[in-house]
Design a protein around this motif. Sequence first.
Motif, PDB file in Angstrom:
ATOM      1  N   THR A  20       0.828  -1.203   0.000  1.00  8.92           N
ATOM      2  CA  THR A  20       0.000   0.000   0.000  1.00  8.92           C
ATOM      3  C   THR A  20       0.863   1.254   0.000  1.00  8.92           C
ATOM      4  OG1 THR A  20      -1.753  -1.166   1.192  1.00  8.92           O
ATOM      5  CG2 THR A  20      -1.834   1.248   1.221  1.00  8.92           C
ATOM      6  N   ILE A  21       1.869   1.272   0.864  1.00  8.65           N
ATOM      7  CA  ILE A  21       2.756   2.430   0.943  1.00  8.65           C
ATOM      8  C   ILE A  21       3.508   2.626  -0.372  1.00  8.65           C
ATOM      9  CG2 ILE A  21       4.838   3.343   2.075  1.00  8.65           C
ATOM     10  CD1 ILE A  21       3.656   2.029   4.681  1.00  8.65           C
ATOM     11  N   TYR A  22       3.901   1.535  -1.020  1.00  5.32           N
ATOM     12  CA  TYR A  22       4.593   1.629  -2.300  1.00  5.32           C
ATOM     13  C   TYR A  22       3.707   2.323  -3.346  1.00  5.32           C
ATOM     14  CZ  TYR A  22       6.510   0.404  -6.815  1.00  5.32           C
ATOM     15  OH  TYR A  22       6.979   0.470  -8.103  1.00  5.32           O
ATOM     16  N   VAL A  23       2.425   1.948  -3.375  1.00  6.33           N
ATOM     17  CA  VAL A  23       1.527   2.478  -4.403  1.00  6.33           C
ATOM     18  C   VAL A  23       1.098   3.909  -4.114  1.00  6.33           C
ATOM     19  CG1 VAL A  23      -0.736   2.189  -5.502  1.00  6.33           C
ATOM     20  CG2 VAL A  23       0.704   0.201  -5.091  1.00  6.33           C
ATOM     21  N   ILE A  24       0.829   4.248  -2.864  1.00  9.91           N
ATOM     22  CA  ILE A  24       0.299   5.585  -2.560  1.00  9.91           C
ATOM     23  C   ILE A  24       1.255   6.451  -1.764  1.00  9.91           C
ATOM     24  CG2 ILE A  24      -2.107   4.851  -2.636  1.00  9.91           C
ATOM     25  CD1 ILE A  24      -1.692   5.343   0.622  1.00  9.91           C
ATOM     26  N   GLY A  25       2.430   5.920  -1.467  1.00 11.70           N
ATOM     27  CA  GLY A  25       3.379   6.632  -0.620  1.00 11.70           C
ATOM     28  C   GLY A  25       3.978   7.852  -1.285  1.00 11.70           C
ATOM     29  N   GLY A  26       4.673   8.613  -0.495  1.00  8.08           N
ATOM     30  CA  GLY A  26       5.313   9.813  -0.997  1.00  8.08           C
ATOM     31  C   GLY A  26       4.457  11.038  -0.727  1.00  8.08           C
ATOM     32  N   LYS A  27       5.043  12.149  -1.000  1.00 14.33           N
ATOM     33  CA  LYS A  27       4.424  13.437  -0.693  1.00 14.33           C
ATOM     34  C   LYS A  27       3.284  13.796  -1.646  1.00 14.33           C
ATOM     35  CE  LYS A  27       5.892  18.241  -0.110  1.00 14.33           C
ATOM     36  NZ  LYS A  27       7.055  19.140  -0.101  1.00 14.33           N
ATOM     37  N   TRP A  28       3.297  13.283  -2.874  1.00 15.47           N
ATOM     38  CA  TRP A  28       2.422  13.826  -3.906  1.00 15.47           C
ATOM     39  C   TRP A  28       1.279  12.936  -4.357  1.00 15.47           C
ATOM     40  CZ3 TRP A  28       3.174  18.655  -3.734  1.00 15.47           C
ATOM     41  CH2 TRP A  28       4.446  19.181  -3.521  1.00 15.47           C
ATOM     42  N   ARG A  29       1.354  11.636  -4.183  1.00 15.88           N
ATOM     43  CA  ARG A  29       0.355  10.751  -4.800  1.00 15.88           C
ATOM     44  C   ARG A  29      -1.057  10.967  -4.274  1.00 15.88           C
ATOM     45  NH1 ARG A  29       3.727   5.367  -6.120  1.00 15.88           N
ATOM     46  NH2 ARG A  29       5.238   6.438  -7.422  1.00 15.88           N
ATOM     47  N   LEU A  30      -1.220  11.061  -2.970  1.00 19.69           N
ATOM     48  CA  LEU A  30      -2.575  11.284  -2.447  1.00 19.69           C
ATOM     49  C   LEU A  30      -3.134  12.645  -2.867  1.00 19.69           C
ATOM     50  CD1 LEU A  30      -2.391   9.569   1.047  1.00 19.69           C
ATOM     51  CD2 LEU A  30      -3.570   8.770  -1.000  1.00 19.69           C
ATOM     52  N   PRO A  31      -2.344  13.715  -2.825  1.00 16.44           N
ATOM     53  CA  PRO A  31      -2.875  14.987  -3.341  1.00 16.44           C
ATOM     54  C   PRO A  31      -3.242  14.919  -4.833  1.00 16.44           C
ATOM     55  CG  PRO A  31      -1.007  15.422  -1.924  1.00 16.44           C
ATOM     56  CD  PRO A  31      -1.065  13.925  -2.115  1.00 16.44           C
ATOM     57  N   ILE A  32      -2.493  14.152  -5.622  1.00 13.80           N
ATOM     58  CA  ILE A  32      -2.817  14.008  -7.043  1.00 13.80           C
ATOM     59  C   ILE A  32      -4.127  13.244  -7.202  1.00 13.80           C
ATOM     60  CG2 ILE A  32      -2.117  12.934  -9.229  1.00 13.80           C
ATOM     61  CD1 ILE A  32       0.831  13.507  -8.343  1.00 13.80           C
ATOM     62  N   ILE A  33      -4.276  12.148  -6.478  1.00 10.86           N
ATOM     63  CA  ILE A  33      -5.524  11.382  -6.531  1.00 10.86           C
ATOM     64  C   ILE A  33      -6.689  12.274  -6.126  1.00 10.86           C
ATOM     65  CG2 ILE A  33      -6.836   9.511  -5.437  1.00 10.86           C
ATOM     66  CD1 ILE A  33      -4.171   7.946  -5.268  1.00 10.86           C
ATOM     67  N   ASN A  34      -6.514  13.012  -5.042  1.00  7.33           N
ATOM     68  CA  ASN A  34      -7.566  13.904  -4.566  1.00  7.33           C
ATOM     69  C   ASN A  34      -7.921  14.950  -5.623  1.00  7.33           C
ATOM     70  OD1 ASN A  34      -9.288  14.666  -2.275  1.00  7.33           O
ATOM     71  ND2 ASN A  34      -8.085  16.552  -2.316  1.00  7.33           N
ATOM     72  N   SER A  35      -6.921  15.520  -6.268  1.00 12.02           N
ATOM     73  CA  SER A  35      -7.149  16.528  -7.302  1.00 12.02           C
ATOM     74  C   SER A  35      -7.941  15.949  -8.469  1.00 12.02           C
ATOM     75  CB  SER A  35      -5.808  17.079  -7.804  1.00 12.02           C
ATOM     76  OG  SER A  35      -6.017  17.986  -8.861  1.00 12.02           O
ATOM     77  N   ILE A  36      -7.528  14.791  -8.939  1.00 12.61           N
ATOM     78  CA  ILE A  36      -8.213  14.164 -10.073  1.00 12.61           C
ATOM     79  C   ILE A  36      -9.643  13.792  -9.687  1.00 12.61           C
ATOM     80  CG2 ILE A  36      -8.238  12.132 -11.584  1.00 12.61           C
ATOM     81  CD1 ILE A  36      -5.123  12.306 -11.568  1.00 12.61           C
ATOM     82  N   CYS A  37      -9.826  13.258  -8.494  1.00 18.38           N
ATOM     83  CA  CYS A  37     -11.172  12.886  -8.029  1.00 18.38           C
ATOM     84  C   CYS A  37     -12.069  14.103  -7.830  1.00 18.38           C
ATOM     85  CB  CYS A  37     -11.093  12.063  -6.744  1.00 18.38           C
ATOM     86  SG  CYS A  37     -10.461  10.395  -7.022  1.00 18.38           S
TER      87      CYS A  37
END
Length: 114
Positions: A20-37
Amino acid sequence: MELTVVKRDQKQEVQALQDTIYVIGGKWRLPIINSICNGNKRFREIERSIPGITTRMLSKELKEMELNKLITRTVYADTPVLIEYESTEYCKTFAPVILSMIDWGIQHRIKVME
């Protein structure tokens, strides 16, 4: 009445957390997902919605997220070429987790500000 204790597989749980951390980890992935959603589909819209992200970092993260089947990239043969990003159905299964993380983050900020 007797309670049954289910032994959890610690090794399997650690592997799942690491995946899970590999796929969504890091500073930017969750904000990018949130932006697209939240409806931002074009590169510049996504970039403008995330303070501090660089063009290069956004490009890198979008490629990784596409490889992990979180987003799709659609190229339209207009002039100039139009590219749109959308979250996949698979990505949308993560929405409750993201919303829980947002709620937890709000509560955490309140807690530490007390």
